[in-house]
Design a protein around this motif. Structure first.
Motif, PDB file in Angstrom:
ATOM      1  N   ASP A 188       0.776  -1.166  -0.113  1.00 38.29           N
ATOM      2  CA  ASP A 188      -0.040  -0.013   0.198  1.00 38.29           C
ATOM      3  C   ASP A 188       0.928   1.457   0.083  1.00 38.29           C
ATOM      4  N   ALA A 189       1.983   1.463  -0.950  1.00 35.57           N
ATOM      5  CA  ALA A 189       2.905   2.331  -0.894  1.00 35.57           C
ATOM      6  C   ALA A 189       2.278   3.727  -1.235  1.00 35.57           C
ATOM      7  N   ASN A 190       2.461   4.657  -0.315  1.00 41.27           N
ATOM      8  CA  ASN A 190       1.963   6.025  -0.409  1.00 41.27           C
ATOM      9  C   ASN A 190       2.730   6.919  -1.700  1.00 41.27           C
ATOM     10  N   ASN A 191       3.782   6.402  -2.052  1.00 42.66           N
ATOM     11  CA  ASN A 191       4.634   7.133  -3.179  1.00 42.66           C
ATOM     12  C   ASN A 191       4.991   6.128  -4.196  1.00 42.66           C
ATOM     13  N   VAL A 192       4.792   6.576  -5.586  1.00 42.60           N
ATOM     14  CA  VAL A 192       5.385   5.423  -6.618  1.00 42.60           C
ATOM     15  C   VAL A 192       6.828   5.036  -6.439  1.00 42.60           C
ATOM     16  N   ALA A 193       7.622   5.859  -5.661  1.00 44.85           N
ATOM     17  CA  ALA A 193       8.994   5.510  -5.437  1.00 44.85           C
ATOM     18  C   ALA A 193       9.054   4.284  -4.506  1.00 44.85           C
ATOM     19  N   TYR A 194       8.065   4.069  -3.666  1.00 44.90           N
ATOM     20  CA  TYR A 194       8.115   2.956  -2.669  1.00 44.90           C
ATOM     21  C   TYR A 194       7.357   1.470  -3.327  1.00 44.90           C
ATOM     22  N   THR A 195       7.792   1.532  -4.824  1.00 46.66           N
ATOM     23  CA  THR A 195       7.525   0.361  -5.373  1.00 46.66           C
ATOM     24  C   THR A 195       8.676  -0.317  -6.141  1.00 46.66           C
ATOM     25  N   THR A 196       8.477  -1.398  -6.868  1.00 45.15           N
ATOM     26  CA  THR A 196       9.421  -1.875  -7.610  1.00 45.15           C
ATOM     27  C   THR A 196       9.570  -1.425  -9.009  1.00 45.15           C
ATOM     28  N   GLY A 197       8.572  -0.553  -9.519  1.00 46.25           N
ATOM     29  CA  GLY A 197       8.524  -0.259 -10.858  1.00 46.25           C
ATOM     30  C   GLY A 197       9.272   0.722 -11.404  1.00 46.25           C
ATOM     31  N   LYS A 198       9.174   0.985 -12.677  1.00 47.76           N
ATOM     32  CA  LYS A 198      10.175   2.011 -13.227  1.00 47.76           C
ATOM     33  C   LYS A 198       9.747   3.431 -12.893  1.00 47.76           C
ATOM     34  N   PHE A 291       8.734  19.130 -12.510  1.00 49.89           N
ATOM     35  CA  PHE A 291       7.899  17.972 -13.163  1.00 49.89           C
ATOM     36  C   PHE A 291       7.996  16.778 -12.552  1.00 49.89           C
ATOM     37  N   ASN A 292       7.128  16.204 -12.296  1.00 48.60           N
ATOM     38  CA  ASN A 292       6.731  14.794 -11.684  1.00 48.60           C
ATOM     39  C   ASN A 292       5.345  14.245 -12.139  1.00 48.60           C
ATOM     40  N   ASN A 293       5.641  13.336 -13.225  1.00 50.78           N
ATOM     41  CA  ASN A 293       4.388  12.735 -14.017  1.00 50.78           C
ATOM     42  C   ASN A 293       3.224  11.997 -12.908  1.00 50.78           C
ATOM     43  N   ALA A 294       3.879  11.459 -12.085  1.00 54.41           N
ATOM     44  CA  ALA A 294       2.973  10.800 -10.783  1.00 54.41           C
ATOM     45  C   ALA A 294       2.221  11.712 -10.092  1.00 54.41           C
ATOM     46  N   THR A 295       2.565  12.940  -9.817  1.00 50.75           N
ATOM     47  CA  THR A 295       1.863  13.843  -9.098  1.00 50.75           C
ATOM     48  C   THR A 295       1.471  15.082  -9.883  1.00 50.75           C
ATOM     49  N   ARG A 296       1.418  14.957 -10.969  1.00 52.32           N
ATOM     50  CA  ARG A 296       0.730  16.028 -12.040  1.00 52.32           C
ATOM     51  C   ARG A 296      -0.689  15.770 -11.857  1.00 52.32           C
ATOM     52  N   ASP A 297      -1.532  16.761 -11.441  1.00 59.35           N
ATOM     53  CA  ASP A 297      -2.880  16.610 -11.067  1.00 59.35           C
ATOM     54  C   ASP A 297      -3.627  16.174 -12.093  1.00 59.35           C
ATOM     55  N   THR A 298      -4.788  15.716 -12.016  1.00 61.94           N
ATOM     56  CA  THR A 298      -5.995  15.290 -13.192  1.00 61.94           C
ATOM     57  C   THR A 298      -6.601  16.580 -13.537  1.00 61.94           C
ATOM     58  N   ILE A 299      -6.413  17.509 -12.463  1.00 61.44           N
ATOM     59  CA  ILE A 299      -6.922  18.899 -12.857  1.00 61.44           C
ATOM     60  C   ILE A 299      -5.950  19.978 -13.496  1.00 61.44           C
ATOM     61  N   PHE A 300      -6.552  20.466 -14.593  1.00 60.60           N
ATOM     62  CA  PHE A 300      -5.696  21.123 -15.509  1.00 60.60           C
ATOM     63  C   PHE A 300      -6.154  22.589 -15.828  1.00 60.60           C
ATOM     64  N   ASP A 301      -5.993  23.555 -15.116  1.00 60.53           N
ATOM     65  CA  ASP A 301      -6.389  24.938 -15.280  1.00 60.53           C
ATOM     66  C   ASP A 301      -6.129  25.736 -16.365  1.00 60.53           C
ATOM     67  N   VAL A 302      -6.687  25.345 -17.364  1.00 61.48           N
ATOM     68  CA  VAL A 302      -6.265  25.914 -18.754  1.00 61.48           C
ATOM     69  C   VAL A 302      -7.214  25.916 -19.796  1.00 61.48           C
TER      70      VAL A 302
END
Length: 387
Positions: A188-198, A291-302
């Motif tokens: 239940d990693a709270n950050n993508v860095a705390y996984t084994t993935g790329k 730039f961090n694609n993992a924490t780039r929000d789904t909200i996009f204010d443009v």
């Protein structure tokens, strides 16, 4: 620097002072600046290196009543009979000419930046030498500022080593993940860095409005296969993007992007920020990448019509990062500590196999550039005095 005064005179209806130096150069100083920077005990607290004189008490139209000088000092009497004196070397260092101002700014902020690509040779120093010797510590931080990354070898393969580096520079940067944090595979990693993935190329923590400037990562345990580290000089890639696709560069340096980070760690958190992915200063120079694609929000204010062009620009930027000419790959060994500029470098990690036991463990921490630069200036003075 020749700091011998040949002549000092009042100009501009007593609102300017001119100094002609023995080396033939001359400097102009406004009277209001001289009065504002009087070094006497009534106007300046020397023990704090801080001004006591209040703007409320300053006559911004003040003129010089009387001026005297010798080879090493200027003496000024003001209209209210306040007396000030200024040393020649102090004045020359603060000359208002463009050349002198540029020289002083370089001395203060050490802006030299050496770009690099896949041919990079990673600067390496001994961990214990950096802790114990000012010259090695100065080499560490000056290389970190200039090149963006330094590897330290020989740390113990246990937790707590990055805390020693924090004390060496001053103190670490506390975030919602703690003073230090453990990069390893977690349920239940709270950050993508705390996984084994790329992990794709990113800077850490753009979800904060002031992302940490320096990152420290200590390898305690390393997996046999996979887990290689990848880095890229983001400033170098930005320069290439601007040459290759000016429109993409303009979009990424002008569009505010939403970032978010929500969870529980050191404490519970719900973080939101807005950043341009490529951040420029007032001279249009790149000063930070966010730039961090993992924490780039789904909200996009443009506006809707700007969405697809943004994605096209971002894709071009990321493709350049992944180009073999720009990225540098290496594998950390237990006892290695990499310290790098989180505003300039983007870093990533290749995937590795998950197992029943923890096979890869890094301990990380952050430091603020203000703290690092403070220690760098002090170390420079220490090394210069020693030599």
């Amino acid at each position: 620097m020749d700091c011998v005064i040949q002549k000092a005179e009042v100009l501009g209806g007593a609102h300017l002072m001119r100094i002609i130096w023995q080396d033939g150069a001359d400097s102009i100083y406004p009277a209001v600046w001289l009065r504002d920077n009087c070094q006497c005990p009534d106007c300046y607290l020397d023990s704090a290196k801080a001004r006591k004189l209040l703007i409320e008490a300053l006559d911004v139209y003040i003129g010089i009543k009387d001026l005297m000088f010798d080879k090493k000092k200027v003496h000024i009497m003001w209209p209210n009979d306040h007396y000030s004196e200024y040393k020649a070397d102090w004045l020359k260092k603060r000359c208002f000419s463009q050349q002198a101002r540029e020289r002083l700014q370089k001395e203060l902020f050490l802006p030299e930046c050496q770009y690099w690509g896949s041919e990079f040779q990673l600067p390496t120093l001994d961990f214990e030498d950096v802790l114990k010797d000012d010259e090695h510590a100065y080499r560490w931080l000056s290389s970190l500022k200039k090149v963006g990354i330094v590897r330290l070898t020989g740390a113990a393969d246990k937790r707590g080593e990055v805390l020693k580096l924090g004390k060496r520079i001053g103190f670490l940067y506390l975030t919602f993940y703690g003073h230090t944090w453990q990069v390893q595979d977690k349920i239940d990693a709270n950050n993508v860095a705390y996984t084994t993935g790329k992990l794709s190329f990113h800077t850490d923590y753009p979800a904060l409005h002031h992302p940490p400037g320096v990152q420290l990562l200590h390898c305690i345990k390393q997996t046999v296969t996979g887990g290689e580290s990848e880095i890229v000089d983001g400033f170098n890639v930005c320069q290439k993007l601007k040459e290759k696709n000016p429109r993409a560069f303009q979009i990424l340096s002008s569009t505010f992007v939403d970032f978010t980070d929500i969870g529980v760690d050191y404490c519970d958190f719900s973080v939101q920020s807005k950043h341009k992915i490529i951040e420029l200063d007032d001279k249009d120079q790149v000063v930070r990448i966010n730039f961090n694609n993992a924490t780039r929000d789904t909200i996009f204010d443009v506006p809707v019509e700007r969405v697809q062009p943004f994605y096209a620009a971002l894709k071009e930027f990321v493709d350049l990062m992944n180009c073999k000419d720009f990225k540098f790959t290496f594998k950390m060994n237990p006892g290695d500590v990499i310290t790098f500029d989180n505003w300039r470098l983007l870093h990533g990690r290749r995937s590795y196999e998950a197992g029943t036991e923890i096979s890869r463990h890094l301990e990380g921490a952050y430091a603020d550039w203000d703290v690092v630069m403070s220690r760098l200036r002090i170390l420079r003075q220490s090394v210069q005095n020693r030599n």
